[in-house]
Design a protein around this motif. Structure first.
Motif, PDB file in Angstrom:
ATOM      1  N   PRO A 102      28.532  44.214  10.037  1.00  0.00           N
ATOM      2  CA  PRO A 102      28.736  45.483  10.753  1.00  0.00           C
ATOM      3  C   PRO A 102      30.216  45.840  10.773  1.00  0.00           C
ATOM      4  O   PRO A 102      31.068  44.983  11.011  1.00  0.00           O
ATOM      5  CB  PRO A 102      28.206  45.190  12.156  1.00  0.00           C
ATOM      6  N   VAL A 103      30.506  47.102  10.477  1.00  0.00           N
ATOM      7  CA  VAL A 103      31.883  47.594  10.469  1.00  0.00           C
ATOM      8  C   VAL A 103      31.909  48.988  11.083  1.00  0.00           C
ATOM      9  O   VAL A 103      30.871  49.631  11.231  1.00  0.00           O
ATOM     10  CB  VAL A 103      32.470  47.664   9.033  1.00  0.00           C
ATOM     11  N   THR A 104      33.096  49.454  11.429  1.00  0.00           N
ATOM     12  CA  THR A 104      33.248  50.853  11.810  1.00  0.00           C
ATOM     13  C   THR A 104      33.722  51.593  10.573  1.00  0.00           C
ATOM     14  O   THR A 104      34.659  51.166   9.903  1.00  0.00           O
ATOM     15  CB  THR A 104      34.262  51.037  12.951  1.00  0.00           C
ATOM     16  N   ALA A 105      33.049  52.673  10.243  1.00  0.00           N
ATOM     17  CA  ALA A 105      33.390  53.440   9.046  1.00  0.00           C
ATOM     18  C   ALA A 105      33.095  54.911   9.303  1.00  0.00           C
ATOM     19  O   ALA A 105      32.086  55.245   9.903  1.00  0.00           O
ATOM     20  CB  ALA A 105      32.573  52.943   7.855  1.00  0.00           C
ATOM     21  N   LEU A 129      37.478  52.511   6.846  1.00  0.00           N
ATOM     22  CA  LEU A 129      36.873  51.379   7.551  1.00  0.00           C
ATOM     23  C   LEU A 129      37.914  50.695   8.432  1.00  0.00           C
ATOM     24  O   LEU A 129      39.040  50.418   7.986  1.00  0.00           O
ATOM     25  CB  LEU A 129      36.304  50.365   6.551  1.00  0.00           C
ATOM     26  N   GLY A 130      37.518  50.430   9.666  1.00  0.00           N
ATOM     27  CA  GLY A 130      38.417  49.778  10.606  1.00  0.00           C
ATOM     28  C   GLY A 130      38.655  48.318  10.243  1.00  0.00           C
ATOM     29  O   GLY A 130      37.757  47.624   9.792  1.00  0.00           O
ATOM     30  N   LEU A 131      39.872  47.875  10.445  1.00  0.00           N
ATOM     31  CA  LEU A 131      40.247  46.480  10.182  1.00  0.00           C
ATOM     32  C   LEU A 131      40.606  45.785  11.492  1.00  0.00           C
ATOM     33  O   LEU A 131      41.713  45.269  11.648  1.00  0.00           O
ATOM     34  CB  LEU A 131      41.414  46.420   9.193  1.00  0.00           C
ATOM     35  N   ALA A 132      39.674  45.764  12.422  1.00  0.00           N
ATOM     36  CA  ALA A 132      39.934  45.167  13.734  1.00  0.00           C
ATOM     37  C   ALA A 132      40.346  43.704  13.617  1.00  0.00           C
ATOM     38  O   ALA A 132      41.170  43.228  14.388  1.00  0.00           O
ATOM     39  CB  ALA A 132      38.699  45.290  14.621  1.00  0.00           C
ATOM     40  N   PHE A 133      39.788  42.990  12.645  1.00  0.00           N
ATOM     41  CA  PHE A 133      40.120  41.573  12.469  1.00  0.00           C
ATOM     42  C   PHE A 133      41.105  41.364  11.335  1.00  0.00           C
ATOM     43  O   PHE A 133      41.283  40.245  10.854  1.00  0.00           O
ATOM     44  CB  PHE A 133      38.847  40.752  12.244  1.00  0.00           C
ATOM     45  N   GLY A 134      41.733  42.416  10.893  1.00  0.00           N
ATOM     46  CA  GLY A 134      42.781  42.322   9.890  1.00  0.00           C
ATOM     47  C   GLY A 134      42.264  42.354   8.461  1.00  0.00           C
ATOM     48  O   GLY A 134      41.080  42.179   8.202  1.00  0.00           O
ATOM     49  N   GLU A 135      43.187  42.556   7.544  1.00  0.00           N
ATOM     50  CA  GLU A 135      42.821  42.634   6.130  1.00  0.00           C
ATOM     51  C   GLU A 135      42.482  41.273   5.549  1.00  0.00           C
ATOM     52  O   GLU A 135      41.976  41.188   4.428  1.00  0.00           O
ATOM     53  CB  GLU A 135      43.926  43.307   5.320  1.00  0.00           C
ATOM     54  N   ASN A 136      42.710  40.209   6.297  1.00  0.00           N
ATOM     55  CA  ASN A 136      42.363  38.865   5.830  1.00  0.00           C
ATOM     56  C   ASN A 136      41.054  38.365   6.423  1.00  0.00           C
ATOM     57  O   ASN A 136      40.732  37.183   6.287  1.00  0.00           O
ATOM     58  CB  ASN A 136      43.495  37.880   6.124  1.00  0.00           C
ATOM     59  N   PRO A 147      40.066  61.974  12.940  1.00  0.00           N
ATOM     60  CA  PRO A 147      40.736  61.816  14.239  1.00  0.00           C
ATOM     61  C   PRO A 147      40.246  60.595  15.022  1.00  0.00           C
ATOM     62  O   PRO A 147      41.042  59.926  15.671  1.00  0.00           O
ATOM     63  CB  PRO A 147      40.411  63.114  14.975  1.00  0.00           C
ATOM     64  N   ILE A 148      38.950  60.287  14.953  1.00  0.00           N
ATOM     65  CA  ILE A 148      38.423  59.136  15.689  1.00  0.00           C
ATOM     66  C   ILE A 148      39.060  57.833  15.208  1.00  0.00           C
ATOM     67  O   ILE A 148      39.281  56.914  15.994  1.00  0.00           O
ATOM     68  CB  ILE A 148      36.873  59.087  15.615  1.00  0.00           C
ATOM     69  N   VAL A 149      39.388  57.754  13.929  1.00  0.00           N
ATOM     70  CA  VAL A 149      40.037  56.547  13.384  1.00  0.00           C
ATOM     71  C   VAL A 149      41.468  56.455  13.900  1.00  0.00           C
ATOM     72  O   VAL A 149      41.925  55.387  14.305  1.00  0.00           O
ATOM     73  CB  VAL A 149      40.002  56.543  11.842  1.00  0.00           C
ATOM     74  N   ARG A 150      42.179  57.584  13.916  1.00  0.00           N
ATOM     75  CA  ARG A 150      43.556  57.592  14.437  1.00  0.00           C
ATOM     76  C   ARG A 150      43.584  57.165  15.901  1.00  0.00           C
ATOM     77  O   ARG A 150      44.392  56.335  16.306  1.00  0.00           O
ATOM     78  CB  ARG A 150      44.178  58.977  14.287  1.00  0.00           C
ATOM     79  N   ILE A 151      42.697  57.749  16.689  1.00  0.00           N
ATOM     80  CA  ILE A 151      42.671  57.456  18.128  1.00  0.00           C
ATOM     81  C   ILE A 151      42.261  56.007  18.372  1.00  0.00           C
ATOM     82  O   ILE A 151      42.916  55.284  19.105  1.00  0.00           O
ATOM     83  CB  ILE A 151      41.726  58.431  18.859  1.00  0.00           C
ATOM     84  N   GLY A 152      41.154  55.592  17.757  1.00  0.00           N
ATOM     85  CA  GLY A 152      40.675  54.226  17.950  1.00  0.00           C
ATOM     86  C   GLY A 152      41.670  53.181  17.494  1.00  0.00           C
ATOM     87  O   GLY A 152      41.850  52.149  18.143  1.00  0.00           O
ATOM     88  N   SER A 153      42.349  53.444  16.393  1.00  0.00           N
ATOM     89  CA  SER A 153      43.331  52.491  15.884  1.00  0.00           C
ATOM     90  C   SER A 153      44.539  52.396  16.801  1.00  0.00           C
ATOM     91  O   SER A 153      45.057  51.308  17.038  1.00  0.00           O
ATOM     92  CB  SER A 153      43.772  52.891  14.478  1.00  0.00           C
ATOM     93  N   SER A 154      44.983  53.520  17.318  1.00  0.00           N
ATOM     94  CA  SER A 154      46.148  53.465  18.210  1.00  0.00           C
ATOM     95  C   SER A 154      45.806  52.772  19.524  1.00  0.00           C
ATOM     96  O   SER A 154      46.594  51.992  20.044  1.00  0.00           O
ATOM     97  CB  SER A 154      46.718  54.859  18.453  1.00  0.00           C
TER      98      SER A 154
END
Length: 144
Positions: free
Chosen positions: A61-64, A73-80, A121-128
């Protein structure tokens, strides 16, 4: 002198995610897997990727979110994280988003600051809010 030693964590993983979200993934992922990719809960998508060493197919499961011919796609756990490493090694993946399957190609990790006008916009907001500075961008090759 009292020296406090902290366990090291990758620099691209926000502290909140590392301390709170990561320990809960084993509880929540089985539940999220049931709803990911469905039309009723668009925040969670399901990415199908091949292990870069084992060759095994995984579903994660990912956020996309789609925008401008790409999925972000969100990288909540990092690119690694395991899934991100697999997708970057393969260069492509299958994504189920809102009940539709997509074949995605050209996996690229990008700095959000460099593409802030292109991402939803949801990616910008969620990431910040989450303290993430990078996202994974994949071009939509085909809709299955």
């Amino acid at each position: 002198m009292n020296v406090r030693t902290e366990m090291s964590r990758p620099a691209d993983i926000p502290g909140f995610v590392d301390r709170i979200v990561r320990p809960l993934t084993h509880l929540f992922n089985p539940l999220i897997l049931r709803i990911a990719g469905g039309w009723w809960f668009p925040m969670f998508s399901l990415i199908h990727h091949r292990g870069h060493k084992s060759g095994r197919i995984y579903a994660t499961p990912v956020t996309a979110f789609p925008r401008g011919g790409y999925f972000w796609l969100g990288l909540a756990f990092g690119e690694n994280s395991g899934w991100a490493r697999n997708v970057l090694a393969a260069g492509d993946a299958a994504l189920r988003y809102r009940g539709t399957d997509y074949h995605l190609v050209e996996a690229t990790v990008v700095e959000l600051a460099d593409v802030k006008d292109q991402v939803p916009p949801i990616v910008r907001i969620g990431s910040s809010v989450g303290g993430m500075r990078k996202t994974l961008r994949m071009r939509i090759a085909t809709e299955k």
